[in-house]
Design a protein around this motif. Structure first.
Motif, PDB file in Angstrom:
ATOM      1  N   ALA A 155       6.037   1.894  -6.738  1.00 38.48           N
ATOM      2  CA  ALA A 155       6.399   1.198  -7.969  1.00 38.48           C
ATOM      3  C   ALA A 155       6.754  -0.268  -7.747  1.00 38.48           C
ATOM      4  O   ALA A 155       6.357  -1.137  -8.529  1.00 38.48           O
ATOM      5  CB  ALA A 155       7.568   1.913  -8.641  1.00 38.48           C
ATOM      6  N   LEU A 156       7.493  -0.560  -6.665  1.00 43.77           N
ATOM      7  CA  LEU A 156       8.027  -1.902  -6.460  1.00 43.77           C
ATOM      8  C   LEU A 156       7.466  -2.627  -5.248  1.00 43.77           C
ATOM      9  O   LEU A 156       7.702  -3.822  -5.067  1.00 43.77           O
ATOM     10  CB  LEU A 156       9.558  -1.842  -6.354  1.00 43.77           C
ATOM     11  N   ASP A 157       6.806  -1.884  -4.344  1.00 48.18           N
ATOM     12  CA  ASP A 157       6.027  -2.489  -3.267  1.00 48.18           C
ATOM     13  C   ASP A 157       6.851  -3.069  -2.105  1.00 48.18           C
ATOM     14  O   ASP A 157       6.347  -3.867  -1.338  1.00 48.18           O
ATOM     15  CB  ASP A 157       5.126  -3.598  -3.845  1.00 48.18           C
ATOM     16  N   HIS A 158       8.114  -2.700  -1.970  1.00 45.43           N
ATOM     17  CA  HIS A 158       8.862  -3.237  -0.827  1.00 45.43           C
ATOM     18  C   HIS A 158       9.941  -2.256  -0.359  1.00 45.43           C
ATOM     19  O   HIS A 158      11.087  -2.621  -0.118  1.00 45.43           O
ATOM     20  CB  HIS A 158       9.494  -4.592  -1.168  1.00 45.43           C
ATOM     21  N   SER A 159       9.563  -1.009  -0.237  1.00 45.52           N
ATOM     22  CA  SER A 159      10.505   0.020   0.191  1.00 45.52           C
ATOM     23  C   SER A 159       9.958   0.760   1.399  1.00 45.52           C
ATOM     24  O   SER A 159       8.749   0.943   1.541  1.00 45.52           O
ATOM     25  CB  SER A 159      10.741   1.014  -0.963  1.00 45.52           C
ATOM     26  N   VAL A 262       5.753  -2.600 -12.223  1.00 46.20           N
ATOM     27  CA  VAL A 262       5.427  -1.215 -11.879  1.00 46.20           C
ATOM     28  C   VAL A 262       4.012  -0.872 -12.319  1.00 46.20           C
ATOM     29  O   VAL A 262       3.228  -0.298 -11.554  1.00 46.20           O
ATOM     30  CB  VAL A 262       6.449  -0.247 -12.519  1.00 46.20           C
ATOM     31  N   ASN A 263       3.651  -1.237 -13.541  1.00 48.28           N
ATOM     32  CA  ASN A 263       2.307  -0.951 -14.040  1.00 48.28           C
ATOM     33  C   ASN A 263       1.243  -1.656 -13.209  1.00 48.28           C
ATOM     34  O   ASN A 263       0.158  -1.101 -12.960  1.00 48.28           O
ATOM     35  CB  ASN A 263       2.179  -1.365 -15.509  1.00 48.28           C
ATOM     36  N   GLY A 264       1.555  -2.881 -12.772  1.00 46.79           N
ATOM     37  CA  GLY A 264       0.616  -3.620 -11.938  1.00 46.79           C
ATOM     38  C   GLY A 264       0.374  -2.934 -10.607  1.00 46.79           C
ATOM     39  O   GLY A 264      -0.773  -2.806 -10.148  1.00 46.79           O
ATOM     40  N   ASN A 265       1.453  -2.460  -9.977  1.00 51.61           N
ATOM     41  CA  ASN A 265       1.317  -1.769  -8.700  1.00 51.61           C
ATOM     42  C   ASN A 265       0.603  -0.423  -8.857  1.00 51.61           C
ATOM     43  O   ASN A 265      -0.197  -0.026  -8.006  1.00 51.61           O
ATOM     44  CB  ASN A 265       2.699  -1.561  -8.069  1.00 51.61           C
ATOM     45  N   TRP A 266       0.901   0.273  -9.946  1.00 51.11           N
ATOM     46  CA  TRP A 266       0.218   1.550 -10.208  1.00 51.11           C
ATOM     47  C   TRP A 266      -1.280   1.330 -10.422  1.00 51.11           C
ATOM     48  O   TRP A 266      -2.106   2.119  -9.972  1.00 51.11           O
ATOM     49  CB  TRP A 266       0.835   2.228 -11.431  1.00 51.11           C
ATOM     50  N   ALA A 267      -1.619   0.244 -11.115  1.00 53.96           N
ATOM     51  CA  ALA A 267      -3.034  -0.050 -11.380  1.00 53.96           C
ATOM     52  C   ALA A 267      -3.779  -0.314 -10.073  1.00 53.96           C
ATOM     53  O   ALA A 267      -4.924   0.134  -9.894  1.00 53.96           O
ATOM     54  CB  ALA A 267      -3.149  -1.252 -12.318  1.00 53.96           C
ATOM     55  N   LYS A 268      -3.143  -1.027  -9.151  1.00 52.51           N
ATOM     56  CA  LYS A 268      -3.769  -1.283  -7.849  1.00 52.51           C
ATOM     57  C   LYS A 268      -4.001   0.015  -7.089  1.00 52.51           C
ATOM     58  O   LYS A 268      -5.052   0.215  -6.462  1.00 52.51           O
ATOM     59  CB  LYS A 268      -2.885  -2.215  -7.019  1.00 52.51           C
ATOM     60  N   ALA A 269      -3.011   0.896  -7.148  1.00 52.24           N
ATOM     61  CA  ALA A 269      -3.151   2.175  -6.461  1.00 52.24           C
ATOM     62  C   ALA A 269      -4.271   3.005  -7.087  1.00 52.24           C
ATOM     63  O   ALA A 269      -5.059   3.647  -6.377  1.00 52.24           O
ATOM     64  CB  ALA A 269      -1.834   2.948  -6.521  1.00 52.24           C
ATOM     65  N   GLU A 270      -4.369   2.982  -8.414  1.00 47.39           N
ATOM     66  CA  GLU A 270      -5.409   3.737  -9.107  1.00 47.39           C
ATOM     67  C   GLU A 270      -6.804   3.257  -8.722  1.00 47.39           C
ATOM     68  O   GLU A 270      -7.750   4.052  -8.624  1.00 47.39           O
ATOM     69  CB  GLU A 270      -5.223   3.641 -10.624  1.00 47.39           C
ATOM     70  N   VAL A 272      -7.702   2.091  -5.823  1.00 50.56           N
ATOM     71  CA  VAL A 272      -7.993   2.666  -4.510  1.00 50.56           C
ATOM     72  C   VAL A 272      -8.333   4.146  -4.644  1.00 50.56           C
ATOM     73  O   VAL A 272      -9.255   4.656  -4.003  1.00 50.56           O
ATOM     74  CB  VAL A 272      -6.801   2.464  -3.549  1.00 50.56           C
ATOM     75  N   TYR A 273      -7.586   4.853  -5.493  1.00 53.39           N
ATOM     76  CA  TYR A 273      -7.850   6.276  -5.712  1.00 53.39           C
ATOM     77  C   TYR A 273      -9.292   6.487  -6.199  1.00 53.39           C
ATOM     78  O   TYR A 273      -9.999   7.397  -5.742  1.00 53.39           O
ATOM     79  CB  TYR A 273      -6.892   6.857  -6.754  1.00 53.39           C
ATOM     80  N   LYS A 274      -9.719   5.622  -7.145  1.00 53.79           N
ATOM     81  CA  LYS A 274     -11.063   5.760  -7.708  1.00 53.79           C
ATOM     82  C   LYS A 274     -12.133   5.411  -6.675  1.00 53.79           C
ATOM     83  O   LYS A 274     -13.169   6.081  -6.589  1.00 53.79           O
ATOM     84  CB  LYS A 274     -11.206   4.868  -8.935  1.00 53.79           C
ATOM     85  N   GLU A 275     -11.892   4.355  -5.893  1.00 50.68           N
ATOM     86  CA  GLU A 275     -12.852   3.960  -4.863  1.00 50.68           C
ATOM     87  C   GLU A 275     -13.088   5.070  -3.840  1.00 50.68           C
ATOM     88  O   GLU A 275     -14.204   5.291  -3.379  1.00 50.68           O
ATOM     89  CB  GLU A 275     -12.355   2.704  -4.138  1.00 50.68           C
ATOM     90  N   ARG A 276     -12.001   5.751  -3.498  1.00 48.27           N
ATOM     91  CA  ARG A 276     -12.090   6.817  -2.498  1.00 48.27           C
ATOM     92  C   ARG A 276     -12.399   8.191  -3.107  1.00 48.27           C
ATOM     93  O   ARG A 276     -12.472   9.170  -2.394  1.00 48.27           O
ATOM     94  CB  ARG A 276     -10.770   6.893  -1.714  1.00 48.27           C
ATOM     95  N   ASN A 277     -12.561   8.207  -4.432  1.00 51.77           N
ATOM     96  CA  ASN A 277     -12.837   9.477  -5.129  1.00 51.77           C
ATOM     97  C   ASN A 277     -11.811  10.530  -4.717  1.00 51.77           C
ATOM     98  O   ASN A 277     -12.150  11.671  -4.373  1.00 51.77           O
ATOM     99  CB  ASN A 277     -14.253   9.961  -4.803  1.00 51.77           C
TER     100      ASN A 277
END
Length: 280
Positions: A155-159, A262-270, A272-277
């Protein structure tokens, strides 16, 4: 159950003053003794854990665990009789399950009554404003600490997780400083490792948030903010249901406070999820 209550009543005159407190609690809330540890029972009536154990031995049991099993069985039988189930075995199993779930529900009710929203918001502010966040746990608490650390990092990218007494721990500690935050899960049994970690973090200038079970927790000496939440222990297995409920509330407050990030970080993760199927 009535025969057990009579047994306690008959032995009552022979109890010490501390044991009478345990007996009084048993008369009022037998389910609390059925699904709480001897330590939790002792704290409830301000006596030692050993006093609770000796009380059960005074009743003729080898120890607290044996007494607790009997109470659980008696409660299950009582529920079974009241429900008048035709199929005995499944009903007994269901009754025992209901008692276990009731114990977890009770801890959430306690949390609802005791939580201070202002203190929770202070914790949320600490998390939101921290440069870096280190999450750590006390022995058996590593699982829930790791889960919360992963969510914060997503969510916050620094934990990141902080594991005391490892080589990486000392590296993390050397880089820790003012503006950083340590979130510590400190539930019984308390260890010297976690106390040393918090002491070291404070020495490095970091702020400390402690989630613990009691106002007597040794971790509170190093806490800038603290949230108390009880952990239910049944059959020597700790249930962190109430802790999960508290963390979920914190996560939702963080989302509201830092929604864009949080939404920005979630979007980035999504992406990657889509790229890797990744997901089916």
């Amino acid at each position: 159950m009535q025969d057990l209550l009579r047994s306690v009543s008959d032995s009552y005159p022979e109890f010490s003053s501390g044991q009478k407190k345990v007996g009084d609690l048993f008369f009022k809330e037998p389910i609390f003794l059925a699904f709480s540890s001897a330590l939790e029972v002792g704290r409830r009536v301000n006596v030692s854990e050993s006093t609770v154990i000796r009380w059960t031995q005074k009743l003729g049991y080898k120890g607290y665990a044996e007494f607790q099993h009997v109470v659980q069985r008696k409660l299950a039988e009582e529920r079974l009789e009241k429900a008048e189930q035709k199929i005995v075995e499944p009903a007994a199993q269901q009754s025992f399950l209901m008692n276990l779930l009731d114990a977890d529900i009770s801890t959430i009710e306690k949390l609802k009554e005791s939580i201070n929203e202002k203190e929770l918001l202070q914790v949320v502010d600490k998390i939101s404003q921290a440069n870096r966040i280190f999450v750590t746990g006390n022995f058996f608490d590593y699982g829930i600490a790791h889960w919360f650390s992963n969510w914060l990092n997503l969510a916050l990218d620094h934990s990141e997780m902080l594991y005391p007494s490892t080589g990486e721990y000392y590296t993390q500690l050397s880089k820790m400083g003012k503006g950083d935050l340590v979130i510590a899960f400190v539930f019984p049994r308390y260890t010297n490792l976690i106390i040393d970690a918090l002491k070291s973090a404070k020495a490095q200038g970091a702020d400390v948030v402690v989630l613990t079970d009691s106002t007597e927790s040794p971790a509170l000496a190093y806490a800038d903010c603290a949230l108390a939440v009880s952990v239910n222990s049944s059959l020597n297995i700790d249930s962190y249901t109430s802790v999960h409920a508290l963390l979920t509330s914190i996560m939702r407050f963080i989302y509201v406070k830092d929604q864009e990030k949080v939404n920005g970080n979630w979007a980035k993760a999504e992406e990657v999820y889509k790229e890797r199927n990744l997901f089916i």
